[in-house]
Design an enzyme around this catalytic site. Sequence first.
Site, mmCIF file in Angstrom:
data_model
loop_
_atom_site.group_PDB
_atom_site.id
_atom_site.type_symbol
_atom_site.label_atom_id
_atom_site.label_comp_id
_atom_site.label_asym_id
_atom_site.label_seq_id
_atom_site.Cartn_x
_atom_site.Cartn_y
_atom_site.Cartn_z
ATOM 1 N N HIS A 47 0.814 -1.215 0.000
ATOM 2 C CA HIS A 47 0.000 0.000 0.000
ATOM 3 C C HIS A 47 0.846 1.263 0.000
ATOM 4 C CE1 HIS A 47 -2.217 -3.272 2.129
ATOM 5 N NE2 HIS A 47 -3.099 -2.973 1.188
HETATM 6 FE FE1 FES Z 1 0.016 -1.804 3.791
HETATM 7 FE FE2 FES Z 1 2.606 -2.157 4.054
HETATM 8 S S1 FES Z 1 1.574 -0.393 3.405
HETATM 9 S S2 FES Z 1 1.028 -3.577 4.425
#
Ligand code: FES
Length: 82
Positions: A47
Amino acid sequence: SELKDPQADKDRVQKAPWLIVSGICTHLGCVPLGHDGPYDGWKCPCHGSIYDTSGRIRSGPAPLNLAVPEYKFLTDTRVKIG
Ligand code: FES
């Protein structure tokens, strides 16, 4: 003080130049890639969380720095983690 999880670099290191951190993203547990992102630290491919070279969270959804586990230097070249 502007960091999401403020911590001085020196407080994350027992013995320079060794930095020992857990390679688990503090968002949802993915494995961040090293030497990546704008700080040449870690970038999480899941993410997009960005950690600096000390493993401190700089941007993205992760709430905390990469964890520093319990560890102890047994000699100059041996370390016990955990
Ligand atoms: Fe979501 Fe690493 S940014 S698991």
